[in-house]
Design an enzyme around this catalytic site. Structure first.
Site, PDB file in Angstrom:
ATOM      1  N   VAL A  70       0.826  -1.221   0.000  1.00  0.00           N
ATOM      2  CA  VAL A  70       0.000   0.000   0.000  1.00  0.00           C
ATOM      3  C   VAL A  70       0.858   1.268   0.000  1.00  0.00           C
ATOM      4  CG1 VAL A  70      -1.989  -1.125   1.099  1.00  0.00           C
ATOM      5  CG2 VAL A  70      -0.323   0.108   2.530  1.00  0.00           C
ATOM      6  N   SER A 148      -7.046   4.331  14.967  1.00  0.00           N
ATOM      7  CA  SER A 148      -6.653   3.715  16.239  1.00  0.00           C
ATOM      8  C   SER A 148      -7.093   4.632  17.370  1.00  0.00           C
ATOM      9  CB  SER A 148      -5.118   3.566  16.268  1.00  0.00           C
ATOM     10  OG  SER A 148      -4.665   3.340  17.581  1.00  0.00           O
ATOM     11  N   TYR A 161       3.261   7.281  14.745  1.00  0.00           N
ATOM     12  CA  TYR A 161       2.126   6.373  14.476  1.00  0.00           C
ATOM     13  C   TYR A 161       0.809   7.091  14.767  1.00  0.00           C
ATOM     14  CZ  TYR A 161      -0.918   2.242  15.156  1.00  0.00           C
ATOM     15  OH  TYR A 161      -1.931   1.318  15.088  1.00  0.00           O
ATOM     16  N   ALA A 162       0.750   7.769  15.930  1.00  0.00           N
ATOM     17  CA  ALA A 162      -0.486   8.463  16.323  1.00  0.00           C
ATOM     18  C   ALA A 162      -0.839   9.557  15.307  1.00  0.00           C
ATOM     19  CB  ALA A 162      -0.333   9.063  17.714  1.00  0.00           C
ATOM     20  N   LYS A 165      -2.585   8.105  12.406  1.00  0.00           N
ATOM     21  CA  LYS A 165      -3.951   7.667  12.716  1.00  0.00           C
ATOM     22  C   LYS A 165      -4.881   8.865  12.877  1.00  0.00           C
ATOM     23  CE  LYS A 165      -3.110   3.284  12.482  1.00  0.00           C
ATOM     24  NZ  LYS A 165      -3.680   2.508  11.378  1.00  0.00           N
TER      25      LYS A 165
HETATM   26  N1  LIG Z   1      -3.850  -4.633  16.850  1.00  0.00           N
HETATM   27  C1  LIG Z   1      -4.170  -3.522  17.485  1.00  0.00           C
HETATM   28  O1  LIG Z   1      -4.167  -3.463  18.721  1.00  0.00           O
HETATM   29  C2  LIG Z   1      -4.566  -2.300  16.715  1.00  0.00           C
HETATM   30  C3  LIG Z   1      -5.132  -1.233  17.422  1.00  0.00           C
HETATM   31  C4  LIG Z   1      -5.526  -0.098  16.731  1.00  0.00           C
HETATM   32  C5  LIG Z   1      -5.356  -0.041  15.364  1.00  0.00           C
HETATM   33  N2  LIG Z   1      -4.788  -1.084  14.715  1.00  0.00           N
HETATM   34  C6  LIG Z   1      -4.638  -0.960  13.263  1.00  0.00           C
HETATM   35  O2  LIG Z   1      -5.307  -2.028  12.651  1.00  0.00           O
HETATM   36  C7  LIG Z   1      -4.681  -2.333  11.405  1.00  0.00           C
HETATM   37  C8  LIG Z   1      -4.350  -3.823  11.358  1.00  0.00           C
HETATM   38  O3  LIG Z   1      -3.529  -4.101  12.470  1.00  0.00           O
HETATM   39  P1  LIG Z   1      -3.179  -5.590  12.932  1.00  0.00           P
HETATM   40  O4  LIG Z   1      -2.973  -5.519  14.384  1.00  0.00           O
HETATM   41  O5  LIG Z   1      -4.131  -6.546  12.351  1.00  0.00           O
HETATM   42  O6  LIG Z   1      -1.741  -5.723  12.238  1.00  0.00           O
HETATM   43  P2  LIG Z   1      -0.901  -7.019  11.822  1.00  0.00           P
HETATM   44  O7  LIG Z   1       0.529  -6.570  11.811  1.00  0.00           O
HETATM   45  O8  LIG Z   1      -1.266  -8.154  12.682  1.00  0.00           O
HETATM   46  O9  LIG Z   1      -1.382  -7.277  10.337  1.00  0.00           O
HETATM   47  C9  LIG Z   1      -1.161  -6.253   9.373  1.00  0.00           C
HETATM   48  C10 LIG Z   1      -1.238  -6.834   7.986  1.00  0.00           C
HETATM   49  O10 LIG Z   1      -0.892  -5.759   7.089  1.00  0.00           O
HETATM   50  C11 LIG Z   1       0.097  -6.229   6.167  1.00  0.00           C
HETATM   51  N3  LIG Z   1       0.926  -5.110   5.723  1.00  0.00           N
HETATM   52  C12 LIG Z   1       1.887  -4.476   6.402  1.00  0.00           C
HETATM   53  N4  LIG Z   1       2.455  -3.537   5.636  1.00  0.00           N
HETATM   54  C13 LIG Z   1       1.815  -3.580   4.443  1.00  0.00           C
HETATM   55  C14 LIG Z   1       1.956  -2.864   3.234  1.00  0.00           C
HETATM   56  N5  LIG Z   1       2.898  -1.922   3.080  1.00  0.00           N
HETATM   57  N6  LIG Z   1       1.124  -3.151   2.210  1.00  0.00           N
HETATM   58  C15 LIG Z   1       0.183  -4.142   2.338  1.00  0.00           C
HETATM   59  N7  LIG Z   1       0.023  -4.868   3.446  1.00  0.00           N
HETATM   60  C16 LIG Z   1       0.839  -4.585   4.487  1.00  0.00           C
HETATM   61  C17 LIG Z   1       0.881  -7.275   6.945  1.00  0.00           C
HETATM   62  O11 LIG Z   1       1.584  -8.158   6.090  1.00  0.00           O
HETATM   63  C18 LIG Z   1      -0.238  -7.956   7.732  1.00  0.00           C
HETATM   64  O12 LIG Z   1      -0.851  -8.991   6.994  1.00  0.00           O
HETATM   65  C19 LIG Z   1      -3.454  -1.426  11.318  1.00  0.00           C
HETATM   66  O13 LIG Z   1      -3.762  -0.291  10.553  1.00  0.00           O
HETATM   67  C20 LIG Z   1      -3.218  -1.041  12.763  1.00  0.00           C
HETATM   68  O14 LIG Z   1      -2.543   0.189  12.874  1.00  0.00           O
HETATM   69  C21 LIG Z   1      -4.396  -2.227  15.348  1.00  0.00           C
END
Ligand SMILES: NC(=O)c1ccc[n+]([C@@H]2O[C@H](COP(=O)([O-])OP(=O)(O)OC[C@H]3O[C@@H](n4cnc5c(N)ncnc54)[C@H](O)[C@@H]3O)[C@@H](O)[C@H]2O)c1
Length: 262
Positions: A70, A148, A161-162, A165
């Protein structure tokens, strides 16, 4: 299916999920596929993406893995064009891909700042930019962008990061205004702590993972982390016709994390 899960009918519809190979994105892919949608799984991790594609196809789901970074304009344009080439339409996009890069402003490298900005905020920008023209032609569509709770309240050491978001929330409102009259709705979700590989990696890196898990559990008034499927359910609702009057909004899904006053 989990107790209390609402089922939606997305048959005949196409959904695109970025970062769909793992974590919250994977849960959203599963939900859309189970609801009958054709789902484009977009991820940078080809092994995990293909594994998920294979598994869901063996269950009779209509899914297609499309390797996508992305952070790359050409990749995301190709993703949306291929999704339309495959099924003729894009009804729902969940711009979920993101990376957790820590660092406060004084210590974060320029390289880390550019990377987190390019993937998290840039990824959402491109996911919207290249799906909107297709949705505009159809006269319908729904986009959900992943923010987030860090966009809403502060944690030590996560300024970059914040910022990405927070930018996602502002951009979501602007796009929603620009496209509301064209039948396209754009919303954002702001999850609290969700148990995914992103957080498992953080736990692996700290000295006392259990202490961190306990602290994070206590930070949520409901006393636990969220599950990826719980965020996926919210995404499904926002992409469904049940949410036809909702656009430009942020939905916090955090077990009460952001409402506590102590
Ligand atoms: N897990 C949490 O606690 C949490 C909380 C708030 C927000 N988020 C947000 O939720 C979203 C998903 O988080 P998650 O915890 O499932 O993350 P994760 O790391 O478990 O999974 C993320 C996925 O995105 C893919 N990815 C990473 N970089 C990429 C790129 N450049 N292009 C395409 N794919 C890419 C990874 O390969 C992976 O499959 C993120 O945007 C994260 O910031 C997560």
């Amino acid at each position: 299916m989990a107790k209390g899960t609402v089922t939606y009918d997305f048959s005949g519809k196409t959904a695109v999920v970025t970062g769909g190979a793992m974590g919250i994105g994977e849960a959203a892919v599963r939900r859309f596929a189970e609801a009958g949608a054709s789902v484009a799984i977009a991820d940078i991790d080809a092994d995990k993406g293909k594994q998920l594609e294979e598994q869901l196809r063996s269950q009779g789901c209509r899914v297609r893995f499309l390797k996508t970074d992305v952070g790359s304009e050409s990749d995301v344009k190709q993703l949306m064009d291929e999704a339309v080439g495959w099924t003729g339409r894009i009804d729902a996009v969940y711009n979920n891909a993101g990376v957790a890069i820590p660092g406060d402003v004084a210590t974060m490298s320029e390289e880390d700042w550019q990377r987190v900005l390019n993937i998290n905020l840039g990824g959402v920008f491109r996911g919207c930019k290249f799906s909107l023209p297709h949705m505009e032609k159809q006269g319908s569509g729904a986009i959900v962008n992943c923010s987030s709770t860090q966009a809403i309240h502060g944690f030590h050491g996560w300024a970059g990061y914040a910022a990405t978001k927070g930018g996602i929330l502002a951009m979501t409102r602007q796009i929603a205004i620009d496209y509301a009259s064209k039948g396209i709705r754009v919303n954002a979700v702001s999850p609290g702590t969700i148990m995914t590989p992103m957080n498992e990696k953080i736990f692996e890196e700290v000295e006392d993972p259990q202490a961190l898990i306990d602290t994070w559990n206590r930070a949520h008034p409901v006393g636990r982390f969220g599950q990826p499927s719980e965020v996926a359910d919210l995404v499904m609702y926002l992409c469904s016709d049940a949410a036809a009057f909702i656009t430009g909004q942020t939905f916090v899904i955090d077990g009460g994390q952001t409402i506590r006053g102590e």
